[in-house]
Design an enzyme around this catalytic site. Structure first.
Site, PDB file in Angstrom:
ATOM      1  N   ASP A  14       0.844  -1.209   0.000  1.00 35.08           N
ATOM      2  CA  ASP A  14       0.000   0.000   0.000  1.00 35.08           C
ATOM      3  C   ASP A  14       0.876   1.254   0.000  1.00 35.08           C
ATOM      4  OD1 ASP A  14      -2.363   1.829   0.874  1.00 35.08           O
ATOM      5  OD2 ASP A  14      -3.319  -0.139   0.676  1.00 35.08           O
ATOM      6  N   ASP A  15       0.369   2.310   0.538  1.00 36.64           N
ATOM      7  CA  ASP A  15       0.999   3.638   0.490  1.00 36.64           C
ATOM      8  C   ASP A  15       2.374   3.661   1.196  1.00 36.64           C
ATOM      9  OD1 ASP A  15       1.223   6.331   0.031  1.00 36.64           O
ATOM     10  OD2 ASP A  15      -0.635   6.873   1.032  1.00 36.64           O
ATOM     11  N   LYS A  54      -3.497  -0.937  -7.011  1.00 37.29           N
ATOM     12  CA  LYS A  54      -4.556  -0.285  -6.218  1.00 37.29           C
ATOM     13  C   LYS A  54      -4.372   1.205  -6.448  1.00 37.29           C
ATOM     14  CE  LYS A  54      -5.974   0.628  -1.436  1.00 37.29           C
ATOM     15  NZ  LYS A  54      -5.919   0.164  -0.038  1.00 37.29           N
ATOM     16  N   ASP A  59      -5.594   4.979  -5.800  1.00 39.64           N
ATOM     17  CA  ASP A  59      -6.327   5.791  -4.815  1.00 39.64           C
ATOM     18  C   ASP A  59      -6.806   7.123  -5.412  1.00 39.64           C
ATOM     19  OD1 ASP A  59      -7.308   6.403  -2.268  1.00 39.64           O
ATOM     20  OD2 ASP A  59      -5.521   5.615  -1.281  1.00 39.64           O
ATOM     21  N   ARG A  67     -13.688   0.503  -5.073  1.00 47.42           N
ATOM     22  CA  ARG A  67     -14.139   0.678  -3.699  1.00 47.42           C
ATOM     23  C   ARG A  67     -15.455   1.443  -3.734  1.00 47.42           C
ATOM     24  NH1 ARG A  67     -10.194   1.462   0.189  1.00 47.42           N
ATOM     25  NH2 ARG A  67     -11.757   2.776   1.198  1.00 47.42           N
ATOM     26  N   ASP A  92     -12.981   4.256   3.952  1.00 46.44           N
ATOM     27  CA  ASP A  92     -12.183   3.159   4.519  1.00 46.44           C
ATOM     28  C   ASP A  92     -12.915   2.417   5.629  1.00 46.44           C
ATOM     29  OD1 ASP A  92     -10.325   4.298   2.904  1.00 46.44           O
ATOM     30  OD2 ASP A  92      -8.777   4.462   4.441  1.00 46.44           O
TER      31      ASP A  92
HETATM   32  C1  GAL Z   1      -6.901   5.529   1.550  1.00 44.07           C
HETATM   33  C2  GAL Z   1      -7.330   4.138   1.092  1.00 44.07           C
HETATM   34  C3  GAL Z   1      -6.750   3.133   2.064  1.00 44.07           C
HETATM   35  C4  GAL Z   1      -5.244   3.259   2.046  1.00 44.07           C
HETATM   36  C5  GAL Z   1      -4.814   4.691   2.366  1.00 44.07           C
HETATM   37  C6  GAL Z   1      -3.335   4.868   2.187  1.00 44.07           C
HETATM   38  O1  GAL Z   1      -7.420   6.472   0.697  1.00 44.07           O
HETATM   39  O2  GAL Z   1      -8.720   4.079   1.048  1.00 44.07           O
HETATM   40  O3  GAL Z   1      -7.176   1.835   1.739  1.00 44.07           O
HETATM   41  O4  GAL Z   1      -4.774   2.858   0.791  1.00 44.07           O
HETATM   42  O5  GAL Z   1      -5.484   5.594   1.535  1.00 44.07           O
HETATM   43  O6  GAL Z   1      -2.941   6.193   2.432  1.00 44.07           O
END
Ligand code: GAL
Length: 485
Positions: free
Chosen positions: A71-72, A146, A148, A204, A208
């Site tokens: 992820d991020d 993924k 965003d 999505r 979250d």
């Molecule tokens: C949100 C996303 C989360 C995660 C997060 C990371 O926008 O919905 O699942 O990826 O960012 O910063």
């Protein structure tokens, strides 16, 4: 050889100008793991590779968990050529190395970026760099993106604007020639379930998820029937909130393009075992991607026995099942989340004419729930339908859950081998879901608990925050009509 075949397929898709949802991926909802729910920004090569090994060892890979998604917070920005660069402290051997190790294990590697100037944690985003970044991801061997929605610089607020912004990356991914699953993450903004099917493999549909059963929180402002027109997706969304939010548009999910109810929280500790079973049951039945969100390296036995539970996974991975839909909702509910006395019936069409039903008690007291064939087959004509005249064997989908003792042995042994798991563990690499279901494999269809017949009420007591899940299989075949009975 395999690589050549993949490349040829991908090029053929490219020549045909296919759409992301036709990239051949996610014909059933994708399964895997993502670090965000348990680790947030605390990412590293060690975490990903250690988790990947455990996914293999604990038998999770063999029931279908395939993608390991970073992820991020992984990047160190762009170099002089504007190419994304991985943080060299977190990923000392670079991303291609991580991807190679995943592939060696037979897993897929997922990557994260944002359709904005920055990611949500304020790292470099891909807006304006879509082609370059797609090429970079492909060159690293990435199998999943993924994507965003943070810092989108105002390119949002109506469906076409958002569609166009996300389509640029869809096209860029397709242009790489590498099959890359495309998971949109714009939190349901501008109702992607209405328009994302032709560009993405999933989208999505809410803000979250937060590891809580039913928590009212103004930061997740929309719920239930209000979710459809939710202008502000927010975050801190409870499991019950998301479940009720998706109910009106479950049917928008189709092979190759799914409603994403966000990652699983099983194992993260904020819900009870009963609540996690409900979470897993409904995410599977609605055919959301099933992306584990816990620390796999310190897996506990109850979490493992949920995540491996084949009769529920079969609802998701059945190639011919459709997303479950809510037949009714009885409630004494506040505006948000689930009400104190709320009960629901959901039903799902499965392959071979089977039907799954889910009796949910979202309230805080024990409740006796009741349904009938006329109720379940309301869409086909209720009591007048052929289905309501047939006899149906009823199989409890949770009755034969792997015991804590056995799941504990798997964790202890770090392997499914040498542990006696054959009565509850279904290895989907040895037999496909479709073949197992066609062969009446008891590890997939659940435990027989009775028969439903015309006019009869099926009554069951359901614990608070719990779900009874059943598979109905017609006795003597699915094509029997009234006059044959
Ligand atoms: C949100 C996303 C989360 C995660 C997060 C990371 O926008 O919905 O699942 O990826 O960012 O910063």
């Amino acid at each position: 050889m395999l690589r050549i075949t993949l490349d040829v397929c991908a090029s053929a898709l490219l020549v045909l100008g296919v759409l992301a949802s036709d990239n051949g991926l996610a014909r059933v909802p994708q399964m895997g793991w993502d670090n965000w729910n348990a680790f947030g920004c605390d990412v590293s090569e060690d975490l990903l590779l250690g988790t990947a090994e455990k996914i293999v060892q604990l038998g999770l890979q063999d029931v279908g968990y395939h993608y390991v998604i970073l992820d991020d917070c992984w990047s160190a920005g762009r170099d002089d050529n504007d190419t994304l660069v991985a943080d060299s402290e977190k990923f000392p051997n670079g991303m291609a190395h991580v991807a190679d190790r995943m592939h060696d294990l037979g897993l897929g590697f997922g990557m994260y970026s944002s359709a904005g100037a920055m990611t949500c944690a304020r790292y470099a985003g891909s807006l304006g760099f879509e082609e370059k970044d797609a090429q970079t991801f492909a060159s690293w061997g990435v199998d999943y993106l993924k994507y965003d929605n943070c810092y989108n610089e105002g390119q949002t607020g109506d469906p076409l604007t958002t569609f166009n912004r996300y389509k640029i990356m869809a096209d860029a991914l397709n242009a790489t020639g590498r099959p890359i699953l495309y998971g949109m993450c714009n939190w349901g903004e501008d109702s992607p379930w209405k328009w994302a099917q032709t560009i993405a493999n999933s989208w999505r549909m809410s803000g979250d998820i937060f590891d809580t059963y039913n928590h009212e929180d103004v930061r997740c402002p929309c719920s239930g029937d209000e979710g459809i027109n939710c202008a502000l997706p927010g975050f801190h969304c409870s499991m019950a909130n998301i479940l009720n939010k998706v109910a009106p548009f479950v049917d928008k999910g189709n092979p190759g393009a799914w409603n994403d109810l966000d990652m699983l929280e099983i194992g993260n500790g904020g819900m009870t075992d009963t609540e996690y079973k409900l979470h897993f049951t409904m995410w599977s039945a609605i055919k959301s991607p099933l992306i584990m969100g816990n620390d796999i390296r310190s897996m506990d036995a109850p979490s493992l026995s949920i995540l491996l539970h084949a009769p529920i996974l079969a609802l998701s991975q059945d190639p011919d099942s459709t997303p479950a839909y809510r037949r009714w909702r009885h409630r004494n509910a506040p505006a948000h989340g689930a009400g104190p006395n709320e009960t629901q019936l959901w039903t799902q069409s499965l392959s071979g004419g089977d039907r799954a039903i889910f009796l949910l008690n979202l309230g805080d007291e024990n409740a006796t729930l009741s349904t009938s064939l006329a109720d379940i087959f309301f869409d086909s004509g209720g009591a007048r339908s052929d289905e309501a005249q047939m006899n149906w064997d009823v199989f409890d989908l949770w009755a034969n859950r792997m015991s804590n003792e056995v799941a504990g042995q798997v964790v202890e042994a770090n392997s499914t081998r040498g542990v006696n798991i054959t009565s509850t563990y279904f290895n989907a690499t040895e037999m496909s879901w479709a073949d197992g279901l066609a062969a009446n494999d008891s590890r997939l269809i659940g435990q027989w608990v009775g028969q439903m017949t015309a006019g009869m009420d099926w009554e069951v007591e359901v614990e608070p925050h719990g779900a009874m899940a059943y598979r109905l299989r017609s006795v003597g075949g699915t094509s029997r009509k009234r006059d044959e009975l």
